[in-house]
Design a protein around this motif. Structure first.
Motif, PDB file in Angstrom:
ATOM      1  N   ALA A   1       0.830  -1.198   0.000  1.00 57.86           N
ATOM      2  CA  ALA A   1       0.000   0.000   0.000  1.00 57.86           C
ATOM      3  C   ALA A   1       0.866   1.250   0.000  1.00 57.86           C
ATOM      4  CB  ALA A   1      -0.914   0.006   1.221  1.00 57.86           C
ATOM      5  N   GLN A   2       0.333   2.314  -0.574  1.00 55.26           N
ATOM      6  CA  GLN A   2       0.972   3.620  -0.500  1.00 55.26           C
ATOM      7  C   GLN A   2       1.236   3.936   0.970  1.00 55.26           C
ATOM      8  OE1 GLN A   2      -1.922   6.594  -0.794  1.00 55.26           O
ATOM      9  NE2 GLN A   2      -0.520   8.325  -0.875  1.00 55.26           N
ATOM     10  N   TYR A   3       2.433   4.435   1.265  1.00 56.91           N
ATOM     11  CA  TYR A   3       2.740   4.802   2.654  1.00 56.91           C
ATOM     12  C   TYR A   3       3.772   5.903   2.659  1.00 56.91           C
ATOM     13  CZ  TYR A   3       3.436   4.230   7.668  1.00 56.91           C
ATOM     14  OH  TYR A   3       3.485   4.442   9.026  1.00 56.91           O
ATOM     15  N   GLN A   4       3.445   7.010   3.293  1.00 58.03           N
ATOM     16  CA  GLN A   4       4.363   8.149   3.308  1.00 58.03           C
ATOM     17  C   GLN A   4       4.385   8.790   4.687  1.00 58.03           C
ATOM     18  OE1 GLN A   4       2.987  10.785   0.261  1.00 58.03           O
ATOM     19  NE2 GLN A   4       3.506   9.436  -1.418  1.00 58.03           N
ATOM     20  N   GLY A   5       5.559   8.818   5.302  1.00 55.44           N
ATOM     21  CA  GLY A   5       5.752   9.560   6.542  1.00 55.44           C
ATOM     22  C   GLY A   5       4.739   9.290   7.629  1.00 55.44           C
ATOM     23  N   GLY A   6       4.411   8.023   7.849  1.00 53.14           N
ATOM     24  CA  GLY A   6       3.513   7.690   8.943  1.00 53.14           C
ATOM     25  C   GLY A   6       2.043   7.648   8.567  1.00 53.14           C
ATOM     26  N   GLY A   7       1.714   7.804   7.297  1.00 54.63           N
ATOM     27  CA  GLY A   7       0.311   7.752   6.916  1.00 54.63           C
ATOM     28  C   GLY A   7       0.137   7.577   5.425  1.00 54.63           C
ATOM     29  N   PHE A   8      -1.137   7.565   4.997  1.00 52.63           N
ATOM     30  CA  PHE A   8      -1.455   7.400   3.577  1.00 52.63           C
ATOM     31  C   PHE A   8      -1.906   8.743   3.016  1.00 52.63           C
ATOM     32  CE2 PHE A   8      -2.344   3.276   5.591  1.00 52.63           C
ATOM     33  CZ  PHE A   8      -1.399   2.516   4.931  1.00 52.63           C
ATOM     34  N   LYS A   9      -0.958   9.603   2.810  1.00 52.48           N
ATOM     35  CA  LYS A   9      -1.296  10.943   2.342  1.00 52.48           C
ATOM     36  C   LYS A   9      -0.387  11.305   1.168  1.00 52.48           C
ATOM     37  CE  LYS A   9       1.776  12.873   5.867  1.00 52.48           C
ATOM     38  NZ  LYS A   9       1.899  13.751   7.022  1.00 52.48           N
ATOM     39  N   GLY A  10      -0.749  12.382   0.515  1.00 47.15           N
ATOM     40  CA  GLY A  10       0.102  12.869  -0.553  1.00 47.15           C
ATOM     41  C   GLY A  10      -0.213  12.279  -1.904  1.00 47.15           C
ATOM     42  N   SER A  11       0.558  12.721  -2.866  1.00 44.06           N
ATOM     43  CA  SER A  11       0.346  12.381  -4.268  1.00 44.06           C
ATOM     44  C   SER A  11       1.168  11.159  -4.676  1.00 44.06           C
ATOM     45  CB  SER A  11       0.746  13.586  -5.126  1.00 44.06           C
ATOM     46  OG  SER A  11       0.836  13.251  -6.482  1.00 44.06           O
ATOM     47  N   VAL A  12       0.783  10.579  -5.810  1.00 44.39           N
ATOM     48  CA  VAL A  12       1.552   9.491  -6.409  1.00 44.39           C
ATOM     49  C   VAL A  12       2.760  10.053  -7.163  1.00 44.39           C
ATOM     50  CG1 VAL A  12       0.361   9.443  -8.636  1.00 44.39           C
ATOM     51  CG2 VAL A  12       1.275   7.316  -7.689  1.00 44.39           C
ATOM     52  N   ARG A  13       2.881  11.375  -7.221  1.00 52.55           N
ATOM     53  CA  ARG A  13       3.896  12.029  -8.037  1.00 52.55           C
ATOM     54  C   ARG A  13       5.307  11.512  -7.767  1.00 52.55           C
ATOM     55  NH1 ARG A  13       4.213  16.295 -11.254  1.00 52.55           N
ATOM     56  NH2 ARG A  13       2.046  16.876 -10.773  1.00 52.55           N
ATOM     57  N   ASN A  14       5.722  11.476  -6.510  1.00 51.43           N
ATOM     58  CA  ASN A  14       7.098  11.061  -6.200  1.00 51.43           C
ATOM     59  C   ASN A  14       7.386   9.646  -6.697  1.00 51.43           C
ATOM     60  OD1 ASN A  14       7.698  13.497  -5.023  1.00 51.43           O
ATOM     61  ND2 ASN A  14       7.380  12.796  -2.914  1.00 51.43           N
ATOM     62  N   PHE A  15       6.423   8.748  -6.505  1.00 52.59           N
ATOM     63  CA  PHE A  15       6.627   7.365  -6.921  1.00 52.59           C
ATOM     64  C   PHE A  15       6.663   7.252  -8.443  1.00 52.59           C
ATOM     65  CE2 PHE A  15       4.795   2.945  -7.528  1.00 52.59           C
ATOM     66  CZ  PHE A  15       5.991   2.309  -7.265  1.00 52.59           C
ATOM     67  N   ALA A  16       5.743   7.944  -9.113  1.00 49.19           N
ATOM     68  CA  ALA A  16       5.706   7.893 -10.574  1.00 49.19           C
ATOM     69  C   ALA A  16       6.979   8.479 -11.174  1.00 49.19           C
ATOM     70  CB  ALA A  16       4.476   8.649 -11.086  1.00 49.19           C
ATOM     71  N   ASN A  17       7.453   9.587 -10.608  1.00 45.24           N
ATOM     72  CA  ASN A  17       8.700  10.197 -11.096  1.00 45.24           C
ATOM     73  C   ASN A  17       9.893   9.284 -10.837  1.00 45.24           C
ATOM     74  OD1 ASN A  17       7.572  12.517 -12.161  1.00 45.24           O
ATOM     75  ND2 ASN A  17       7.737  13.658 -10.257  1.00 45.24           N
ATOM     76  N   TYR A  18       9.863   8.575  -9.709  1.00 46.45           N
ATOM     77  CA  TYR A  18      10.932   7.624  -9.392  1.00 46.45           C
ATOM     78  C   TYR A  18      11.008   6.528 -10.461  1.00 46.45           C
ATOM     79  CZ  TYR A  18      13.230   3.644  -7.170  1.00 46.45           C
ATOM     80  OH  TYR A  18      14.043   2.565  -6.907  1.00 46.45           O
ATOM     81  N   LEU A  19       9.871   6.094 -10.952  1.00 43.94           N
ATOM     82  CA  LEU A  19       9.840   5.045 -11.969  1.00 43.94           C
ATOM     83  C   LEU A  19      10.317   5.536 -13.332  1.00 43.94           C
ATOM     84  CD1 LEU A  19       6.503   3.179 -11.119  1.00 43.94           C
ATOM     85  CD2 LEU A  19       8.840   2.579 -10.463  1.00 43.94           C
ATOM     86  N   GLU A  20      10.559   6.829 -13.461  1.00 39.78           N
ATOM     87  CA  GLU A  20      11.085   7.397 -14.692  1.00 39.78           C
ATOM     88  C   GLU A  20      12.608   7.413 -14.717  1.00 39.78           C
ATOM     89  OE1 GLU A  20       9.146   9.529 -17.579  1.00 39.78           O
ATOM     90  OE2 GLU A  20       8.550   7.474 -17.078  1.00 39.78           O
ATOM     91  N   LYS A  21      13.248   6.944 -13.620  1.00 36.12           N
ATOM     92  CA  LYS A  21      14.702   7.091 -13.463  1.00 36.12           C
ATOM     93  C   LYS A  21      15.494   6.424 -14.579  1.00 36.12           C
ATOM     94  CE  LYS A  21      15.052   3.121 -10.281  1.00 36.12           C
ATOM     95  NZ  LYS A  21      13.650   2.697 -10.477  1.00 36.12           N
ATOM     96  N   GLU A  22      15.031   5.288 -15.094  1.00 35.72           N
ATOM     97  CA  GLU A  22      15.797   4.579 -16.125  1.00 35.72           C
ATOM     98  C   GLU A  22      15.720   5.267 -17.489  1.00 35.72           C
ATOM     99  OE1 GLU A  22      15.257   0.419 -16.551  1.00 35.72           O
ATOM    100  OE2 GLU A  22      15.737  -0.042 -14.467  1.00 35.72           O
ATOM    101  N   ASN A  23      14.833   6.245 -17.628  1.00 36.61           N
ATOM    102  CA  ASN A  23      14.729   6.971 -18.898  1.00 36.61           C
ATOM    103  C   ASN A  23      15.715   8.121 -19.004  1.00 36.61           C
ATOM    104  OD1 ASN A  23      12.730   5.405 -20.043  1.00 36.61           O
ATOM    105  ND2 ASN A  23      11.052   6.657 -19.258  1.00 36.61           N
ATOM    106  N   GLU A  24      16.376   8.445 -17.895  1.00 31.70           N
ATOM    107  CA  GLU A  24      17.308   9.562 -17.904  1.00 31.70           C
ATOM    108  C   GLU A  24      18.470   9.306 -18.863  1.00 31.70           C
ATOM    109  OE1 GLU A  24      18.567  10.321 -13.920  1.00 31.70           O
ATOM    110  OE2 GLU A  24      16.538  10.747 -13.189  1.00 31.70           O
ATOM    111  N   GLY A  25      18.749  10.291 -19.713  1.00 35.23           N
ATOM    112  CA  GLY A  25      19.859  10.187 -20.651  1.00 35.23           C
ATOM    113  C   GLY A  25      19.568   9.370 -21.886  1.00 35.23           C
ATOM    114  N   LYS A  26      18.330   8.881 -22.040  1.00 31.08           N
ATOM    115  CA  LYS A  26      17.976   8.069 -23.203  1.00 31.08           C
ATOM    116  C   LYS A  26      17.189   8.897 -24.209  1.00 31.08           C
ATOM    117  CE  LYS A  26      17.766   3.616 -20.780  1.00 31.08           C
ATOM    118  NZ  LYS A  26      16.899   2.457 -20.446  1.00 31.08           N
ATOM    119  N   THR A  27      17.303   8.527 -25.465  1.00 31.21           N
ATOM    120  CA  THR A  27      16.522   9.185 -26.508  1.00 31.21           C
ATOM    121  C   THR A  27      15.060   8.752 -26.366  1.00 31.21           C
ATOM    122  OG1 THR A  27      16.811   7.376 -28.096  1.00 31.21           O
ATOM    123  CG2 THR A  27      18.522   9.095 -28.042  1.00 31.21           C
TER     124      THR A  27
END
Length: 339
Positions: A7-33
């Protein structure tokens, strides 16, 4: 096949956006065409921009309380043997993901029955994994890492004139320790952050807690297994059938790709071991010769030391079983399905 749902879990609770996780999953695209990049996909679209993923998941949280997760993260990690069987083909993994999400939907105990059309999800394939502190190889190398750190500290103290000693001698000891560490990659000690070897392709799936219409909740982490309850005088089905999902995940892969799954790597085998290790070992010893050879080979690849084992069930030695017990447990844990 290893499947983990959290489950989503952030800083002691289930709050906030999916943004950080989704951006994290973009890490392998860095530097690629653009042509080289892997994009999010769902049941019907092959390429979805990360901002669209964030907007859709964050906007699908109606009536969820602060203490409830807004989304779930699913990681699907085929074993090396499974990836080899499909040639590490990314298109086949996308196909499998879409079939798997059908199994996911059908595992909810609801009326009317749920289908994949009810599930809002986005998936993304990644190629790489990196060693982290919790990995067994890192932990078993840690004693050598600690000694190397101490020696490097001594070298710095000598170079600053705080201690007296031979820097060259200490450097030779460091070289020796580097070579003696039990886990190596390309002649170097495996350390935290190092890229893992072999096929590491896996799939991340972000699943909204709410259905596609944002009308009701679908929780795979429900404490209720498939069951019924009385609500205002009416029988209501609820829960998520985990066993059904796990079995279906294997069956779908095996049928779709004609994969001959060995007993040791099957959900049935892992489940039997968890409930009755002695029976698991008896079944393993009673497998047909070819299957048994594959089973032992899979265990040996997991660094399990296997003694000579009688093939007749009546002759199974409890002492031999106890020698294997710990090693088999580690092997199953490394390739199991969890939630």
């Amino acid at each position: 096949m290893y499947i983990a749902i959290s489950a989503q879990y952030q800083g002691g609770g289930f709050k906030g956006s999916v943004r950080n996780f989704a951006n994290y999953l973009e890490k392998e695209n860095e530097g690629k065409t653009p042509e080289e990049q892997e994009h999010f996909f769902n049941q019907f679209e092959n390429s979805v921009e990360v901002e669209q993923v964030i907007q859709d998941i964050d906007g699908n949280t109606a009536k969820l309380a602060k203490e409830e997760p807004k989304f779930y993260s699913m990681v699907v990690s085929p074993a090396h043997r499974e990836l080899r069987h499909i040639g590490n083909d990314l298109e086949k993994l996308r196909e499998y993901t879409r079939e798997l999400m059908k199994d996911y939907a059908e595992s909810f105990n609801r009326e009317p029955k749920k289908t994949v059309d009810d599930i809002k999800y986005y998936a993304k394939i990644e190629y790489e994994r990196f060693y982290k502190e919790t990995d067994k190889k890192i932990q078993e190398n840690q004693a050598y890492a600690n000694k190397i750190m101490e020696l490097k500290k001594e070298i710095r103290q000598i170079e600053r004139g705080e201690e007296i000693g031979s820097v060259d001698r200490l450097k030779l000891r460091i070289v020796k320790l580097e070579r003696e560490a039990p886990h190596q990659k390309n002649g170097k000690r495996i350390v935290n952050g190092m890229k893992k070897e072999g096929h590491q392709t896996h799939i991340h799936i972000i699943v909204s807690r709410r259905d596609m219409t944002n009308s009701y909740s679908l929780s795979p982490g429900s404490k209720y297994r498939a069951s019924e309850t009385d609500l205002n005088g009416k029988d209501v089905k609820r829960g998520f059938n985990r066993d059904k999902f796990f079995k279906a995940a294997e069956k779908t892969f095996d049928k779709k790709f004609e994969y001959n799954r060995n007993f040791v790597e099957s959900y049935q085998g892992k489940n039997l071991y968890a409930k009755d290790p002695k029976k698991f070992f008896a079944v393993m010893a009673g497998l047909p010769t070819t299957e048994k050879q594959v089973a032992f080979k899979l265990l040996r690849k997991s660094r399990v030391q296997i003694p000579s084992i009688p093939t007749n069930k009546a002759q199974l030695a409890f002492k031999a079983f106890m020698k294997l017990k710990r090693g088999i447990e580690k092997s199953l844990g490394s390739g199991g399905i969890e939630i």
